[in-house]
Design a protein around this motif. Structure first.
Motif, PDB file in Angstrom:
ATOM      1  N   GLY A  78       0.809  -1.221   0.000  1.00 40.40           N
ATOM      2  CA  GLY A  78       0.000   0.000   0.000  1.00 40.40           C
ATOM      3  C   GLY A  78       0.838   1.266   0.000  1.00 40.40           C
ATOM      4  O   GLY A  78       0.699   2.117  -0.890  1.00 40.40           O
ATOM      5  N   ASP A  82       1.842   4.349  -3.070  1.00 43.47           N
ATOM      6  CA  ASP A  82       1.770   5.813  -2.955  1.00 43.47           C
ATOM      7  C   ASP A  82       3.054   6.471  -3.469  1.00 43.47           C
ATOM      8  O   ASP A  82       3.034   7.608  -3.939  1.00 43.47           O
ATOM      9  N   ARG A  86       0.389   2.913  -8.595  1.00 45.51           N
ATOM     10  CA  ARG A  86      -0.399   1.681  -8.468  1.00 45.51           C
ATOM     11  C   ARG A  86       0.062   0.644  -9.496  1.00 45.51           C
ATOM     12  O   ARG A  86       0.177  -0.540  -9.180  1.00 45.51           O
ATOM     13  N   ALA A 133      -7.431   1.778  -3.120  1.00 45.41           N
ATOM     14  CA  ALA A 133      -6.731   3.040  -3.406  1.00 45.41           C
ATOM     15  C   ALA A 133      -7.071   3.528  -4.808  1.00 45.41           C
ATOM     16  O   ALA A 133      -7.222   4.739  -5.037  1.00 45.41           O
ATOM     17  N   LYS A 136     -10.350   5.310  -4.811  1.00 40.26           N
ATOM     18  CA  LYS A 136     -10.227   6.683  -4.310  1.00 40.26           C
ATOM     19  C   LYS A 136      -9.575   7.590  -5.354  1.00 40.26           C
ATOM     20  O   LYS A 136      -9.960   8.749  -5.498  1.00 40.26           O
ATOM     21  N   ASP A 137      -8.584   7.057  -6.087  1.00 40.67           N
ATOM     22  CA  ASP A 137      -7.915   7.853  -7.122  1.00 40.67           C
ATOM     23  C   ASP A 137      -8.885   8.273  -8.216  1.00 40.67           C
ATOM     24  O   ASP A 137      -8.862   9.410  -8.694  1.00 40.67           O
ATOM     25  N   LEU A 339     -11.743   6.381   3.890  1.00 43.08           N
ATOM     26  CA  LEU A 339     -10.932   6.977   2.817  1.00 43.08           C
ATOM     27  C   LEU A 339     -11.057   8.495   2.812  1.00 43.08           C
ATOM     28  O   LEU A 339     -10.114   9.206   2.480  1.00 43.08           O
ATOM     29  N   ASP A 345      -1.957   9.589   0.897  1.00 43.84           N
ATOM     30  CA  ASP A 345      -1.644   8.259   1.440  1.00 43.84           C
ATOM     31  C   ASP A 345      -2.805   7.280   1.292  1.00 43.84           C
ATOM     32  O   ASP A 345      -3.093   6.487   2.195  1.00 43.84           O
ATOM     33  N   ALA A 346      -3.483   7.315   0.139  1.00 39.92           N
ATOM     34  CA  ALA A 346      -4.612   6.413  -0.078  1.00 39.92           C
ATOM     35  C   ALA A 346      -4.167   4.959  -0.058  1.00 39.92           C
ATOM     36  O   ALA A 346      -4.900   4.088   0.414  1.00 39.92           O
ATOM     37  N   GLY A 347      -2.968   4.694  -0.587  1.00 41.83           N
ATOM     38  CA  GLY A 347      -2.469   3.326  -0.586  1.00 41.83           C
ATOM     39  C   GLY A 347      -2.240   2.810   0.823  1.00 41.83           C
ATOM     40  O   GLY A 347      -2.590   1.666   1.144  1.00 41.83           O
ATOM     41  N   SER A 350      -5.667   2.253   2.419  1.00 43.12           N
ATOM     42  CA  SER A 350      -6.288   1.062   1.855  1.00 43.12           C
ATOM     43  C   SER A 350      -5.682  -0.212   2.438  1.00 43.12           C
ATOM     44  O   SER A 350      -6.398  -1.164   2.793  1.00 43.12           O
TER      45      SER A 350
END
Length: 409
Positions: A78, A82, A86, A133, A136-137, A339, A345-347, A350
């Motif tokens: 994860g 970031d 991805r 993630a 969210k992206d 989220l 820092d979504a990764g 997640s």
């Protein structure tokens, strides 16, 4: 009533090769890596134990260690997604998964198989860490929430049908063939990863150690961490039932393995319908109200299990159905809210969500193993206790200034 912001529902990054529908299917497969890697070969465990002429606990290590390293792997992939993106993480991780799956198929002894399963877990965890993630992206506001609901609903189908497919495959091939199929599935997902176009807009900087340290930064966000703890608790009762379901139906109620599969499918139906019901309810009610309702239903369902669940398998299944439905109904808004607490820092966020759910689920398996003579009572009690605990913490946390706006969302 629910008044979502008038944000655009278009993705931040168009997928030239996958397209919108292709991306959705891709996300479903990424999210389903864990059940595809475990449930598909469950029917082969006794055969493998006989083939290698080893104690059952050694064969079970191929399952237990998979979950442990899958959970750890998510915490690594994860944050790396970031920093590096991805797509690179998927290309490396899924390639490792496919190779490890093929190596499992040619294992010469149980220890080689255990080792290759660990490698498979580490590679496959990249998919689960990155899937949420990407959501969210790519998606904004209401579209993000609907996508989470659709993906989670479709993913539930996999653990329901995978054991059936695995049993069918065993009539056509050996346990080695099942691992070859897992390797081929990895190659198919790898092709999808090649076609996938990067979605992260702003990448992290600094060393790899600093990147992994972002997990700590995310956990220091009290809004995220409080929600993470509250909504991960439901995995305890969920996995406690799944791990004990065959004992409840076959040992306690005395039904056949075939009839048991029908009862299990009935429970899986509740898991699948929950996110879809949430989509409908969220058009008319606030997230806060729906989540409150879900906690209340879980408690009442637990009471019904305690009072009537031991009478016969049909009543037990009907009593459990609302709790399963409520738990899965709460997943899309809970994932969305967690989220939403992180602008970056979504990764990492997640991976923490996936890892915590796995850890809590493992705790449920441990709890249920302490008293195998009163499984139904334990399942009912867990739903009541966790429903009260989660619901109480939810009401307390959402009264704090930090999360008070959730009541209006």
């Amino acid at each position: 009533m629910n008044n979502p912001k008038n944000a655009s529902n278009d993705s931040t990054s168009k997928q030239k090769y996958l397209g919108d529908r292709g991306l959705l299917v891709f996300l479903v497969f990424l999210s389903a890596f864990a059940p595809l890697s475990t449930d598909l070969y469950l029917p082969a465990l006794p055969t493998m134990t006989t083939y290698f002429n080893v104690p059952g606990y050694l064969t079970n290590l191929t399952l237990i260690l998979f979950f442990i390293f899958f959970s750890v792997g998510m915490l690594i992939w994860g944050p790396l997604s970031d920093k590096f993106g991805r797509r690179p993480v998927l290309l490396v991780g899924v390639t490792g998964y496919a190779i490890a799956g093929l190596l499992c198929a040619v294992s010469g002894n149980i220890y080689q198989l255990i080792f290759f399963r660990v490698l498979q877990a580490i590679g496959g965890s990249s998919a689960s860490a990155v899937a949420t993630a990407i959501v969210k992206d790519v998606y904004l506001e209401r579209k993000r929430e609907k996508t989470l609901a659709i993906v989670q609903s479709m993913v539930i189908i996999v653990p329901a049908v995978a054991p059936v497919i695995g049993a069918l495959l065993l009539t056509l091939t050996s346990w080695r063939g099942i691992f070859i199929i897992q390797g081929l599935l990895g190659i198919i997902i790898l092709l999808g990863s090649i076609a996938f176009q990067e979605t992260i807009e702003k990448r992290g900087s600094g060393s790899i150690l600093r990147t992994l340290g972002r997990l700590g930064v995310v956990l220091k966000n009290p809004a995220f961490t409080s929600l993470l703890f509250i909504f991960s608790l439901s995995s305890i009762s969920g996995l406690a039932f799944i791990s004990s379901s065959s004992y409840i139906y076959q040992n306690d109620f005395g039904v056949s393995s075939q009839i048991y599969s029908y009862f299990f499918a009935f429970n899986a139906l509740a898991m699948m319908l929950g996110p879809l019901i949430y989509i409908k309810l969220s058009n008319h009610f606030k997230r806060f109200s729906i989540i409150n309702l879900c906690f209340g239903i879980t408690i009442l369902s637990g009471l019904a299990i305690l009072l009537f669940g031991q009478s016969n398998p049909f009543i037990f299944a009907l009593a459990l159905f609302p709790a399963t439905l409520a738990s899965s109904c709460a997943r899309p808004p809970s994932a969305y809210l967690m989220l939403d607490q992180q602008t970056e820092d979504a990764g990492s966020a997640s991976s923490l969500m996936g890892s915590f759910a796995t850890i809590m689920g493992s705790l449920g398996m441990i709890i249920i193993s302490f008293n195998m003579d009163n499984l139904i009572l334990i399942i009912g009690s867990l739903n009541i206790i966790l429903g009260l605990l989660s619901g109480g913490l939810w009401l307390v946390v959402t009264k704090t200034p930090l999360l008070s706006k959730i009541r209006e969302a």
